[in-house]
Design a protein around this motif. Structure first.
Motif, short mmCIF file in Angstrom:
data_model
loop_
_atom_site.label_atom_id
_atom_site.label_comp_id
_atom_site.label_asym_id
_atom_site.label_seq_id
_atom_site.Cartn_x
_atom_site.Cartn_y
_atom_site.Cartn_z
N GLY A 1 0.79 -1.23 0.00
CA GLY A 1 0.00 0.00 0.00
C GLY A 1 0.83 1.28 0.00
N GLU A 2 0.11 2.38 0.03
CA GLU A 2 0.73 3.70 -0.09
C GLU A 2 1.61 4.05 1.10
OE1 GLU A 2 0.72 5.03 -2.83
OE2 GLU A 2 -1.09 4.40 -3.89
N LEU A 3 1.19 3.66 2.30
CA LEU A 3 2.01 3.97 3.48
C LEU A 3 3.35 3.23 3.41
CD1 LEU A 3 1.97 5.53 6.20
CD2 LEU A 3 1.37 3.34 7.27
N ARG B 1 0.46 6.24 -11.96
CA ARG B 1 1.55 6.92 -11.23
C ARG B 1 2.58 5.90 -10.73
NH1 ARG B 1 3.21 10.76 -12.80
NH2 ARG B 1 4.28 11.23 -10.86
N GLU B 2 2.10 4.73 -10.29
CA GLU B 2 3.06 3.70 -9.82
C GLU B 2 3.93 3.25 -11.00
OE1 GLU B 2 2.69 4.40 -7.09
OE2 GLU B 2 0.76 3.99 -6.18
N GLU B 3 3.31 3.17 -12.16
CA GLU B 3 4.08 2.81 -13.35
C GLU B 3 5.16 3.88 -13.63
OE1 GLU B 3 1.75 1.10 -16.72
OE2 GLU B 3 2.67 2.76 -17.79
N GLU C 1 4.87 12.17 -2.74
CA GLU C 1 3.71 11.88 -3.59
C GLU C 1 2.92 10.69 -3.04
OE1 GLU C 1 4.38 11.37 -7.85
OE2 GLU C 1 2.38 10.49 -8.09
N GLU C 2 3.65 9.68 -2.52
CA GLU C 2 2.95 8.49 -2.00
C GLU C 2 2.05 8.87 -0.80
OE1 GLU C 2 3.00 6.15 -3.93
OE2 GLU C 2 4.99 5.53 -4.59
N PHE C 3 2.51 9.82 0.02
CA PHE C 3 1.62 10.30 1.10
C PHE C 3 0.37 10.93 0.49
CE2 PHE C 3 5.45 10.23 3.90
CZ PHE C 3 4.92 9.45 4.92
N GLY C 4 0.55 11.62 -0.64
CA GLY C 4 -0.60 12.20 -1.34
C GLY C 4 -1.53 11.11 -1.87
N HIS C 5 -0.95 10.00 -2.32
CA HIS C 5 -1.80 8.88 -2.75
C HIS C 5 -2.57 8.31 -1.56
CE1 HIS C 5 0.92 7.79 -6.48
NE2 HIS C 5 0.48 9.04 -6.50
N ALA C 6 -1.88 8.21 -0.41
CA ALA C 6 -2.55 7.68 0.80
C ALA C 6 -3.78 8.54 1.12
CB ALA C 6 -1.58 7.64 1.97
MN MN Z 1 1.37 5.33 -4.71
#
Ligand code: MN
Ligand code: MN
Length: 231
Positions: free
Chosen positions: A34-36, A165-167, A64-69
């Protein structure tokens, strides 16, 4: 230093509440892929990175990953109907229903709490970048699994954005990997006999053999038309 921008990276919406699916989405908030996990992996790895370009990449992607979370958590809220008095859904998150009044939790879809054991760091850039590339591949796969299980067009748009975005992160980490060939654990690859022989321990059949001139792992240019910035 961190600042918080009030708007999400991308607006999230739903067609209608679906607490069962809210529970599935939990996995991308507090699950292994997951994002966290992504945010804290790149954040903690960055503390030992001396290469300033790659440190910057790790911290930009971590942020950015915190933004996804945030996007995932907000989607869970909407799918739960933001109604804390709703009766527990038959297949919804039991943990969130009884513990957190349906606040998105740092747990996976089975209610298992997030753990730092999901985070890998070695202090070796090659090992950490390969970890991150695999993280991104798993995150995309998890989003693909989630995508298949929901008809809601707005939730699908959110998932589609996040998996793309992960890609992108995957490609960026591979670009970074190509900048550190010949360093750290990539040095002296395959120099000894022990690093080249194949042990055929199963019969019948042998499909791989001894290595002749092994090279350290590397990627062909993951983005031939790149805007890859080089200072
Ligand atoms: Mn992400
Ligand atoms: Mn990512």
């Amino acid at each position: 230093m961190f600042k918080h921008e009030k708007q999400l990276i991308r607006e999230v919406k739903i067609e209608k509440p679906n607490s069962t699916y809210a529970n599935l989405m939990q996995d991308q908030l507090g699950g292994a892929n997951g994002e966290l996990t992504a945010a804290l992996t790149y954040f903690i790895q960055s503390f030992r990175v001396e290469n300033k370009e790659i440190k910057d990449l790790f911290l930009d992607i971590a942020a950015e990953e915190f933004g996804h979370a945030e996007m995932v958590a907000q989607t869970i809220n909407l799918l739960n109907g933001k109604n804390v008095d709703a009766p527990p859904a038959t297949c919804g998150s039991v943990e969130a229903s009884v513990v957190s009044r349906l606040t998105p939790m740092l747990s996976n879809a089975s209610g298992c709490l997030w753990t730092a054991a999901y985070v890998n760091e070695t202090g070796d850039l090659a090992a950490d970048l390969l970890t991150n590339i695999a993280n991104e591949q798993r995150a995309k796969t998890t989003y693909e699994n989630l995508y298949r299980q929901i008809e809601d067009k707005y939730v699908r748009e959110t998932i589609q954005f996040l998996l793309q975005r992960e890609e992108a992160h995957n490609t960026m980490f591979r670009q970074a990997f190509n900048r550190i060939l010949e360093s750290g654990s990539l040095k002296d690859w395959g120099d000894t006999e022990d690093a080249r022989f194949y042990l055929n321990l199963s019969t019948p059949g042998q499909y791989f053999g001894d290595l002749k001139d092994p090279k350290a792992p590397e990627f062909t240019d993951p983005d031939p038309g790149s805007n890859d910035k080089k200072n």
